[in-house]
Design an enzyme around this catalytic site. Structure first.
Site: not given
Ligand code: ADP
Ligand code: MG
Ligand code: MG
Length: 925
Positions: A46, A116, A125, A127, A360, A489, A805, A872, A892
């Site tokens: 991120k 974040r 999701g 962390m 990403r 098995h 083999s 094999c 192979y």
């Molecule tokens: P995850 O990795 O679980 O997606 P994120 O860090 O991306 O967690 O954040 C969770 C949600 O909060 C996402 O939808 C993201 O777009 C939103 N979000 C994160 N930072 C901001 C920000 N600075 N302003 C508005 N929305 C944010």
């Molecule tokens: Mg995210």
């Protein structure tokens, strides 16, 4: 993903820095960032892409990222900040406040931030993230006045307390949600967005009371204290149970840690010209090139994922805010071109102003991965301009090949549950193969065969399976067992066929006697229809729609590129002409293993096999053996024909003989019953003989017992018959003008004497057939290397073998000393405690077993420079193991027909990573 050089601090700066300790924080704002994509390991996925996008001129809110190095120091110090970290955070916060023109916790114009998480590999999701940080009883009033939107300010505050309470203070989210529901009901509001400001104010007060009650402390009001606690909580979320589990499943390292990005909030919840959404630059499910995504008006990021409100399709953004939509389209094109991959993008619109919050590489299905990779080649997205056209095309294809995860092709090679289908499962086991199946429940393998003959689809349900059940398993559409792991098995056999299989479904209690099984509160009787979802391990009552595999044009094209490139060829393990034909369809260039004993289980054959085993005198044994010969010959003719013009490796009889007789327990039971009743003397006598023979065959360790070439040496007539059947078949096929190249393989050789003796026997029998028929057929004799000793004396064995083999199933078993059939008792524990990185029967243990392979090849080729070498075992279809086989110079790999495309892709990727073509040298297929 260039862009780095210009942004890294200059040498003098970094020299100063190292005196002070490492740089822990990287700033980004207004088109300039300290980091870039190249710093993924430090800034997390991120954080590094926020920096990269900032540098690209994409609108990203300003902020800074705390590195994974800071996490490592924090973690090593027992969850304490390393010296200098906090002051660096404070400095960067001031910088951020300067850029934003507002201050954290300010009573007039408060800056709010998000905190974040972000690891180097995407862990969606898993962390935590805290939003709207910086609000307190004072700044909330300021925010209300500043935005002239009281409702908005209090909505942010109640969201903040909820997230902070859950993530940082460890109060379960549900408690806050219940408060919200109560307030909603009282205010008569349908959705969250309908709750009026005074009710939100009340909700905040109640949420704060909840925090006080649960923690014994008031909700923290000091913004910097909030920030410090949130950063620590995000650091700690690396070790949340779900994150740990996710890493284990995806084999990610626990040592990487998470970075933390702190950035200014943008608000999608500021009314109807605001909103938030997620979009993909191509369809992640089909791979189709269409802009795809979802959008929520007047909402904050987490609302989209939380599923509180149903988002609208991206098209509605086009109608509501055409300008924003056009801008977003341009940005996704730019990002896709820049990263040369399909992007998954988070965005938020604040009063008509677009901000990008994350990008990403998008997760995708196997089908989408293939289509996207191939289409991107065609679109020229992978072209590297300075290259000449031919080289450019070659390079682009390589890029495409590297883009597809070999294992993701599994999904493309089997029938699967229609993704649109809605259902609830009655039980869940381990997903052994990704295929799905629908059929009537049957408990008895013989009945399964019977019903299948009547073309009734069946699901065979057993506590566990054994080699005796193979015919029933083969006849069934799917197999469900209540015991056993992914290497049991049932799992191994089913995987070999690409057949649907769910194993170890602990909730399923099989009651064979009453012809039913229980799963929770459900009772399922024989004949009832169930669906198995092999991709998820779910067991479902009734019929779900299935969709068949299709080799799309793109898939065939990609496979062609892989084949052209790979220097390690791919063969298939196939025991029947049908398997061989399937293997050809998937582009196998030979058979690496025909297990002759699988042919022994057919209805007409097993009685003869049993006669052979029961025979006391060699003479009787020979008679039985001679009756088997025509069957074997027919099978081989079929296989040679289906696989022509490619080579076929046939292994002579391998398993211990007791596997072909009825189970001892059952024989004993029936015998004892007849004995007690004194009836049916003929049957009683027959059972007595079988019982005696079984008792004679009982071994303490059958896998280390009388099997493999040890059988062939003690009962030479069996091997002689098999060699004769192979050669007669080969001559017959050759006579028909078909190219044929049998490779006769001796199993379980451990000493040179064994090799020499069995080879001499084999050549004598083969030569005899050639003389009799007068047909010229080229054949060779080689051995499986599966006893560790054989690998060690490979130089001497190679004097008598034309090929090796590696039978890595047995080699793994004997190298570790783990019985493959019993590993389920301790393997889960070993994996959990990290005593083993993976199941060694599924993923080749390169360090130990692999070392034996390396030694075996090296010593074998010392004697015979061009010794043909393959593998094999089950590992032949596992991508990381294929890469290993390539590196050690195998000619192979051989795997089940359904794995062949996966192995081709893995072999091509191995060639790209470590080219062998240039190295030259003669290679066999
Ligand atoms: P995850 O990795 O679980 O997606 P994120 O860090 O991306 O967690 O954040 C969770 C949600 O909060 C996402 O939808 C993201 O777009 C939103 N979000 C994160 N930072 C901001 C920000 N600075 N302003 C508005 N929305 C944010
Ligand atoms: Mg995210
Ligand atoms: Mg073996």
């Amino acid at each position: 993903m260039a862009q780095t050089a210009a942004r890294t601090p200059s040498r003098t700066k970094s020299a100063k820095r190292s005196a002070r300790g490492p740089k822990y924080v990287y700033f980004f704002a207004n088109g300039k960032a300290e980091g870039s994509s190249a710093l993924r390991h430090l800034l997390g996925g991120k954080g590094c892409e926020l920096a990269e996008m900032t540098n690209l001129g994409v609108p990203v809110p300003p902020g800074f990222t705390i590195t994974t190095r800071a996490w490592a120091a924090y973690n090593a110090a027992g969850r304490k900040h390393p010296p200098g970290l906090w002051s660096e955070v404070e400095r960067n916060l001031s910088r951020l406040e300067g850029v934003a023109g507002s201050r954290l916790g300010d009573a007039e114009r408060p800056l709010l931030v998000s905190v974040r998480s972000g690891a180097r590999a995407s862990m969606p999701g898993m962390m935590d993230t805290v939003l709207n940080l910086g609000l307190n009883d004072r700044s909330v009033e300021g925010l209300a006045r500043w935005t002239r939107n009281e409702r908005f300010a209090w909505d942010c505050y109640r969201r903040f307390i909820t997230i902070f309470g859950a993530v940082v203070l460890g109060i379960e989210r549900r408690a806050f949600d219940e408060l919200l529901e109560r307030v909603k009901a009282k205010a008569g509001a349908k959705t969250d967005a309908d709750v009026p400001a005074p009710a939100l104010r009340e909700l905040v007060a109640e949420s704060k009371r909840l925090v006080q009650a649960r923690t014994g402390q008031p909700f923290p009001q000091e913004p910097k204290e909030q920030l410090r606690l949130a950063i620590n909580a995000v650091f700690d979320s690396w070790f949340a149970k779900k994150a740990v589990d996710y890493r284990r499943i995806h084999r990610l390292s626990d040592d990487w840690g998470t970075a933390v990005s702190v950035m200014a909030m943008v608000f999608g919840n500021l009314g109807d010209s605001s909103g938030t959404g997620v979009c993909f630059s191509r369809d992640p499910s089909s791979g189709e090139k269409r802009f795809f995504g979802e959008f929520l008006v007047n909402a904050q990021g987490e609302d989209v994922v939380a599923g509180i409100r149903t988002p609208e399709p991206l098209e509605s953004l086009e109608h509501r805010m055409p300008k924003v939509y056009r801008q977003l389209t341009a940005i996704k094109d730019k990002l896709e071109r820049h990263y040369r991959d399909m992007q998954d993008i988070e965005f938020t619109v604040q009063e008509g102003r677009l901000c990008i919050l994350q990008t990403r590489s998008g997760k995708r299905t196997g089908a989408a991965a293939v289509r996207i990779a191939v289409e991107m080649v065609k679109e020229g997205l992978f072209d590297e301009k300075p290259l000449k056209p031919a080289a450019r095309r070659e390079k682009a294809r390589q890029t495409a090949l590297l883009r597809v995860e070999p294992a993701s092709l599994h999904q493309l090679l089997v029938k699967t549950v229609d993704p649109e289908a809605k259902y609830t499962a009655i039980a869940r086991g381990l997903p052994a193969t990704p295929a799905a199946a629908v059929g009537k429940v049957v408990f008895d393998p013989e009945k399964a065969v019977e019903m299948a003959l009547r073309e009734e689809p069946v699901i065979l349900v057993r506590a566990e399976t054994s080699p005796e059940d193979v015919a029933g398993m083969h006849a069934a559409q799917g197999v469900l067992t209540s015991r056993g792991g992914l290497t049991s098995h049932a799992a191994v056999v089913a995987r070999g066929w690409g057949k649907c299989c769910v194993v170890g479904a602990g909730d399923v209690v099989v009651d064979e006697e009453n012809h039913l099984f229980r799963a929770g509160r459900s009772v399922v009787r024989e004949g009832q229809v169930i669906t198995l979802n092999g991709a998820t391990g779910e067991v479902i009552l009734g019929t779900l729609p299935l969709v068949p595999p299709t080799l799309s044009a793109e898939f065939k094209e990609l496979l062609g590129w892989a084949q052209a490139l790979a220097t390690t060829k791919v063969r298939a393990n196939a025991d029947t002409p049908a398997d061989a034909a399937k293997a050809r369809e998937f582009e196998a260039v030979g058979i690496g293993l025909v297990r002759t004993e699988h042919m022994f289980f057919g209805d007409q054959r097993i009685p003869i096999v049993r006669d052979m085993i029961m025979a006391k005198e060699e003479q009787d044994r020979r008679k039985a053996v001679d009756r088997l010969l025509p069957f074997q010959r027919e099978d081989f003719i079929g296989i040679f024909t289906a696989m022509a013009p490619y080579p076929v490796t046939i292994r002579l009889l391998d398993p211990p003989l007791h596997e072909f007789l009825p189970k001892y327990k059952e024989v004993l039971e029936e015998y004892t019953r007849l004995d007690a009743l004194g009836i049916n003397p003929a049957r009683h006598q027959e059972l007595g003989a079988i019982k005696a023979r079984l008792e004679a065959l009982i071994e303490a360790n059958p896998m280390l017992g009388h099997r493999g070439c040890r059988l062939g040496i003690t009962f030479p007539e069996v091997y002689e018959m098999q060699v004769r059947a192979i050669m007669e078949a080969a001559c017959e096929v050759a006579r028909r003008g078909i190219t044929v190249e049998p490779e006769i393989m001796i199993p379980l050789t451990g000493t040179v004497a064994e090799m020499k003796l069995t080879r001499d026997m084999t050549m004598r029998a083969a030569q005899q057939v050639l003389t009799e028929t007068g047909v010229k057929v080229h054949y060779s004799v080689g051995t499986m290397i599966e006893v560790p000793r054989a690998a060690l004396v490979a130089d001497k064995i190679a004097e008598h073998a034309e090929f090796f083999s590696f039978g890595t199933n047995d080699l793994t078993q004997m190298t570790f000393g783990y019985s493959r059939d019993d590993i389920g008792k301790f393997l889960p524990f070993y994996l959990e405690k990290k005593l083993l990185p993976a199941d060694p029967f599924a993923v080749l243990d390169q360090e130990g077993v692999g070392e034996l392979i390396r030694i075996g090849i090296e010593r074998g080729r010392k004697t015979q420079r061009h010794l043909k070498v393959g593998i094999c075992g089950e590992h032949g279809g596992d991508p990381s193991s294929v890469e290993f086989c390539h590196r050690v110079g195998m000619d192979y790999v051989s795997c089940s027909p359904f794995m062949v495309p996966i192995a081709w892709l893995a072999a091509a990727q191995a060639e790209i990573k470590e080219p062998r073509r240039a190295a030259g040298g003669k290679r066999h297929a």
